[in-house]
Design a protein around this motif. Structure first.
Motif, PDB file in Angstrom:
ATOM      1  N   GLY A 183       0.767  -1.351  -0.023  1.00 28.48           N
ATOM      2  CA  GLY A 183       0.068   0.039   0.277  1.00 28.48           C
ATOM      3  C   GLY A 183       0.950   1.124  -0.028  1.00 28.48           C
ATOM      4  O   GLY A 183       0.428   2.110  -0.754  1.00 28.48           O
ATOM      5  N   PHE A 292      -3.824   4.693   2.104  1.00 30.33           N
ATOM      6  CA  PHE A 292      -3.261   3.616   1.380  1.00 30.33           C
ATOM      7  C   PHE A 292      -4.089   2.708   1.013  1.00 30.33           C
ATOM      8  O   PHE A 292      -3.890   2.005  -0.074  1.00 30.33           O
ATOM      9  CB  PHE A 292      -2.169   2.628   2.434  1.00 30.33           C
ATOM     10  N   THR A 296      -4.676   1.421  -2.855  1.00 26.37           N
ATOM     11  CA  THR A 296      -4.719  -0.025  -3.245  1.00 26.37           C
ATOM     12  C   THR A 296      -5.728  -0.339  -3.918  1.00 26.37           C
ATOM     13  O   THR A 296      -5.939  -1.073  -4.882  1.00 26.37           O
ATOM     14  CB  THR A 296      -4.299  -0.795  -2.145  1.00 26.37           C
TER      15      THR A 296
END
Length: 360
Positions: A183, A292, A296
Motif C-alpha cells: 500500500g 493507503f 490500493t
C-alpha cells in the motif's frame, strides 16, 4: 516520555543532515531513478533523481532508537526490536529491487518471485518470533486473536489448536504486512506523498503507544486496560519513524531532491504493519491508513474492471496518476491526499479514544 522525545528529535536531525550527504554519494554513483515512458509525461523531468533514500530513514530510526535508550539508560524491548527487524528486513528487499532497477535501467527490478520470496521470509520470521518470549505477565508481542482496538476473543485463531492457531496467525500477519508494505509502495508515486502520509500514521501510533502505556494492565488492572507487551517502547519506535519521515520530507517534497524508492516504501509499510500487530490494533489500521487503502483499492478496481469489461475505470492507476492525467498539479494532488490521510488518522484516533471512553 523523554525516550520518545529524544528518539523523535534525533531521527529528525539525522535525516535532515544526512540526506543531502547521501544524495551526493548517489549522484556520484549514478544511482538515479528510471521513469516509465507510459506514465504521466510530467514525470520525465524526474529521470535521474537519486533514489534509495529510504536507506537514510532506516539508518536514522535504528540509530535514534538506540541513542534514546543509551541516553535514558532504559532497556531495549523485544516488541520494538521485532518491529525494527521487520522494517529493516523489508527495506533490504526493497534495496535489492532498487539496485536491480538502476543496474538494468528499467522500471522493473527483482523478478516477482524473487521479491515475493524475500518479503515472505522476513514477514514469516517476524510472525513466528512475535509469538515467542512472553513477559512476566505471560504476554507475547503478538496475539493469535485478530484485534481491532484490543484483541477480539471471538476471532482468536488459536481456537483451531496450538499448531493450527500459529499457522493461521502467520498467514494473517503475512497478509497485513504484504497489504501495508504494498500500500505504501503504491502510494509512493508523487514527490512527498508516501512520506507525508506515513508520518501521519506514525504520529498516531506514537500517541497510541503512549496512551496504552499509561493504561497498561501491568500497572492498572481494569476492564479497559491494554494487554500490550511493550507499549511505551513501541511509541519510541513510532516516534523515531515520525521524526525520520519529517526530516526526509524536507528533501523529498516537490521538487524532490531524492526518492525513497522501494527501500523506503517497503520499510515504512512493514513498520506500520508491525506496529499494528504489536499494539493489537490490526483492523484499526484500515481506518488509520485509509489513504493507503483507497489507493490500493484503485489498483484492484482498475485491474478487475479491465478484465471484466475491457475498459479502464481510471485513466491510470494508482489513483494519484489518474488525477495527474486529468490535469491536476502534482503539489495540489499531494496536499489534498495528505488532507485525506490526516482525516483518516483523525477518525482512527477518535474511534480508538471513543472505545475507551464508552467502556470506562
Amino acid at each position: 516520555m523523554r525516550t520518545v522525545l529524544i528518539a523523535a528529535g534525533t531521527s529528525l536531525v539525522l535525516t535532515l543532515l544526512a540526506t543531502p550527504l547521501f544524495i551526493r554519494v548517489l549522484v556520484r554513483q549514478g544511482y538515479g531513478q528510471f521513469i516509465r515512458d507510459d506514465g504521466p509525461t510530467t514525470h520525465h523531468t524526474k529521470r535521474g533523481t537519486p533514489t534509495m533514500g529510504g536507506a537514510v530513514i532506516i539508518a536514522a530510526v535504528l540509530v535514534s532508537y538506540l541513542f534514546a535508550h543509551l541516553v535514558t539508560l532504559t532497556p531495549l524491548t523485544y516488541s520494538a526490536l521485532l518491529v525494527l527487524f521487520l522494517m529493516t528486513g523489508l527495506g533490504a528487499v526493497g534495496m535489492l529491487d532498487d539496485v536491480t532497477k538502476i543496474r538494468n535501467q528499467r522500471s522493473l527490478g527483482l523478478k516477482a518471485w524473487q521479491k515475493l520470496t524475500g518479503q515472505s521470509l522476513v514477514a514469516i520470521t517476524f510472525a513466528v518470533l512475535a509469538l515467542q518470549r512472553p513477559n512476566e505477565a505471560g504476554r507475547t508481542p503478538a496475539s493469535t486473536a485478530i484485534s481491532f482496538i484490543r484483541d477480539i476473543d471471538l476471532l482468536d485463531l488459536a481456537v483451531t489448536g496450538a499448531v493450527g492457531g500459529t499457522v493461521l496467525f502467520i498467514a494473517w500477519a503475512y497478509l497485513l504486512i504484504a497489504a501495508a508494505s504494498n500500500g505504501v509502495n503504491l502510494t509512493d508515486g508523487l514527490d512527498g506523498l508516501a512520506t507525508g502520509a506515513s508520518l501521519f500514521v506514525f504520529g498516531a501510533y506514537t500517541l497510541i503507544g503512549i496512551w496504552q502505556s499509561g493504561q497498561s494492565c501491568l500497572t492498572e488492572v481494569s476492564t479497559q486496560c491494554y494487554e500490550v507487551r511493550d507499549p511505551r517502547d513501541l511509541a519510541v519506535v513510532a516516534a523515531a519513524l515520525l521524526g525520520a519521515c519529517f526530516g526526509f520530507l524536507w528533501w523529498n517534497a516537490s521538487p524532490a531532491k531524492i526518492f525513497m524508492g522501494d527501500t523506503g516504501s517497503l520499510a515504512l509499510g512493514g513498520a506500520i504493519a508491525g506496529l499494528a500487530i504489536t499494539t493489537r490494533t490490526e483492523l484499526l489500521l484500515i481506518i488509520l491508513g485509509g489513504l493507503f487503502v483507497i489507493i490500493t483499492a484503485s489498483v484492484i478496481i482498475q485491474v478487475a474492471g479491465f478484465k471484466l469489461t475491457g475498459k479502464r475505470v481510471f485513466r491510470m492507476a494508482p489513483l494519484q496518476h489518474h488525477f495527474e492525467l486529468k490535469g491536476w498539479n502534482e503539489v495540489t494532488i499531494v496536499i489534498r491526499f495528505w488532507i485525506i490521510a490526516g482525516l483518516c488518522v483523525g477518525a482512527g484516533l477518535g474511534v480508538f479514544y471513543a472505545e475507551w471512553v464508552v467502556g470506562a
